[in-house]
Motif scaffolding. Structure first.
Motif, PDB file in Angstrom:
ATOM      1  N   GLU A  12       1.537  14.607   1.838  1.00 39.77           N
ATOM      2  CA  GLU A  12       0.169  14.932   2.265  1.00 39.77           C
ATOM      3  C   GLU A  12      -0.792  13.763   2.050  1.00 39.77           C
ATOM      4  O   GLU A  12      -1.607  13.463   2.909  1.00 39.77           O
ATOM      5  CB  GLU A  12      -0.333  16.154   1.498  1.00 39.77           C
ATOM      6  N   ARG A  13      -0.696  13.092   0.899  1.00 40.45           N
ATOM      7  CA  ARG A  13      -1.636  12.021   0.567  1.00 40.45           C
ATOM      8  C   ARG A  13      -1.053  10.617   0.651  1.00 40.45           C
ATOM      9  O   ARG A  13      -1.786   9.643   0.746  1.00 40.45           O
ATOM     10  CB  ARG A  13      -2.189  12.209  -0.850  1.00 40.45           C
ATOM     11  N   LEU A  14       0.286  10.516   0.577  1.00 41.25           N
ATOM     12  CA  LEU A  14       0.913   9.201   0.485  1.00 41.25           C
ATOM     13  C   LEU A  14       2.001   9.011   1.540  1.00 41.25           C
ATOM     14  O   LEU A  14       2.636   9.969   1.969  1.00 41.25           O
ATOM     15  CB  LEU A  14       1.561   9.019  -0.894  1.00 41.25           C
ATOM     16  N   LEU A  15       2.207   7.756   1.891  1.00 51.20           N
ATOM     17  CA  LEU A  15       3.335   7.362   2.723  1.00 51.20           C
ATOM     18  C   LEU A  15       4.127   6.350   1.904  1.00 51.20           C
ATOM     19  O   LEU A  15       3.571   5.357   1.433  1.00 51.20           O
ATOM     20  CB  LEU A  15       2.848   6.719   4.020  1.00 51.20           C
ATOM     21  N   LEU A  16       5.406   6.618   1.699  1.00 49.96           N
ATOM     22  CA  LEU A  16       6.289   5.680   1.020  1.00 49.96           C
ATOM     23  C   LEU A  16       7.168   5.061   2.088  1.00 49.96           C
ATOM     24  O   LEU A  16       7.841   5.775   2.823  1.00 49.96           O
ATOM     25  CB  LEU A  16       7.140   6.395  -0.033  1.00 49.96           C
ATOM     26  N   ARG A  17       7.125   3.739   2.198  1.00 52.31           N
ATOM     27  CA  ARG A  17       7.849   3.040   3.256  1.00 52.31           C
ATOM     28  C   ARG A  17       8.301   1.681   2.741  1.00 52.31           C
ATOM     29  O   ARG A  17       7.914   1.252   1.652  1.00 52.31           O
ATOM     30  CB  ARG A  17       6.969   2.866   4.488  1.00 52.31           C
ATOM     31  N   ARG A  18       9.095   1.005   3.554  1.00 46.53           N
ATOM     32  CA  ARG A  18       9.511  -0.348   3.211  1.00 46.53           C
ATOM     33  C   ARG A  18       8.302  -1.277   3.188  1.00 46.53           C
ATOM     34  O   ARG A  18       7.334  -1.064   3.929  1.00 46.53           O
ATOM     35  CB  ARG A  18      10.516  -0.876   4.236  1.00 46.53           C
ATOM     36  N   PHE A  19       8.378  -2.306   2.370  1.00 48.44           N
ATOM     37  CA  PHE A  19       7.328  -3.310   2.339  1.00 48.44           C
ATOM     38  C   PHE A  19       7.349  -4.128   3.618  1.00 48.44           C
ATOM     39  O   PHE A  19       8.400  -4.337   4.220  1.00 48.44           O
ATOM     40  CB  PHE A  19       7.525  -4.261   1.149  1.00 48.44           C
ATOM     41  N   THR A  20       6.168  -4.597   4.013  1.00 51.55           N
ATOM     42  CA  THR A  20       6.014  -5.504   5.145  1.00 51.55           C
ATOM     43  C   THR A  20       5.131  -6.666   4.716  1.00 51.55           C
ATOM     44  O   THR A  20       4.431  -6.589   3.694  1.00 51.55           O
ATOM     45  CB  THR A  20       5.364  -4.811   6.360  1.00 51.55           C
ATOM     46  N   ARG A  21       5.134  -7.716   5.480  1.00 48.99           N
ATOM     47  CA  ARG A  21       4.286  -8.879   5.187  1.00 48.99           C
ATOM     48  C   ARG A  21       2.806  -8.517   5.074  1.00 48.99           C
ATOM     49  O   ARG A  21       2.065  -9.136   4.320  1.00 48.99           O
ATOM     50  CB  ARG A  21       4.459  -9.928   6.274  1.00 48.99           C
ATOM     51  N   SER A  22       2.383  -7.524   5.817  1.00 42.71           N
ATOM     52  CA  SER A  22       0.959  -7.149   5.809  1.00 42.71           C
ATOM     53  C   SER A  22       0.517  -6.525   4.487  1.00 42.71           C
ATOM     54  O   SER A  22      -0.672  -6.338   4.269  1.00 42.71           O
ATOM     55  CB  SER A  22       0.661  -6.201   6.967  1.00 42.71           C
ATOM     56  N   ASP A  23       1.448  -6.249   3.579  1.00 41.92           N
ATOM     57  CA  ASP A  23       1.094  -5.658   2.285  1.00 41.92           C
ATOM     58  C   ASP A  23       0.588  -6.688   1.278  1.00 41.92           C
ATOM     59  O   ASP A  23       0.061  -6.325   0.231  1.00 41.92           O
ATOM     60  CB  ASP A  23       2.302  -4.923   1.682  1.00 41.92           C
ATOM     61  N   ARG A  24       0.723  -7.965   1.575  1.00 40.28           N
ATOM     62  CA  ARG A  24       0.395  -9.045   0.641  1.00 40.28           C
ATOM     63  C   ARG A  24      -0.982  -8.904  -0.008  1.00 40.28           C
ATOM     64  O   ARG A  24      -1.113  -8.971  -1.226  1.00 40.28           O
ATOM     65  CB  ARG A  24       0.476 -10.395   1.346  1.00 40.28           C
ATOM     66  N   PHE A  25      -2.007  -8.724   0.789  1.00 39.55           N
ATOM     67  CA  PHE A  25      -3.366  -8.728   0.239  1.00 39.55           C
ATOM     68  C   PHE A  25      -3.629  -7.499  -0.628  1.00 39.55           C
ATOM     69  O   PHE A  25      -4.267  -7.608  -1.680  1.00 39.55           O
ATOM     70  CB  PHE A  25      -4.398  -8.857   1.368  1.00 39.55           C
ATOM     71  N   ASP A  26      -3.134  -6.346  -0.223  1.00 41.41           N
ATOM     72  CA  ASP A  26      -3.293  -5.151  -1.057  1.00 41.41           C
ATOM     73  C   ASP A  26      -2.520  -5.289  -2.365  1.00 41.41           C
ATOM     74  O   ASP A  26      -2.993  -4.865  -3.414  1.00 41.41           O
ATOM     75  CB  ASP A  26      -2.813  -3.894  -0.322  1.00 41.41           C
TER      76      ASP A  26
END
Length: 99
Positions: A12-26
């Motif tokens: 409901e509140r979260l999505l668990l997924r594989r990491f991607t390059r776009s995750d760097r800044f977060d």
């Protein structure tokens, strides 16, 4: 136990997924550069984009073997990658893993 690897989990509140390059800044903003968080699970502090890229390289390349279980935790409301969760010490023969 059949190996499933890192599959997407949608709650409901979260999505668990594989990491991607776009995750760097977060990652840099929310946990990998935090000196209070990283040592609590035996990881060094990553304070630069290059260091975060190196960490992402390790995470992403590990998905190739199919036995890797590491998820980026995405808060749906903000769309931000707020953390991670992983299985380690995976022992398929004895049906055992630690989170």
């Amino acid at each position: 136990m059949r190996s499933a690897g890192t599959e997407t989990i949608d709650t409901e509140r979260l999505l668990l997924r594989r990491f991607t390059r776009s995750d760097r800044f977060d990652m840099l903003k929310y946990w990998v550069a935090d000196e209070r968080v990283q040592p609590s699970y035996g990881e060094p502090v990553y304070s630069t984009e290059a260091e975060a890229d190196g960490l992402l390289d390790r995470y992403i390349s590990a998905y190739e073997d199919g036995d890797n279980y590491r998820w980026a935790i995405i808060e749906k409301e903000s769309g931000c990658c707020i953390g991670q969760i992983a299985f380690f010490l995976v022992d398929c023969k004895n049906h055992f893993a630690e989170i």
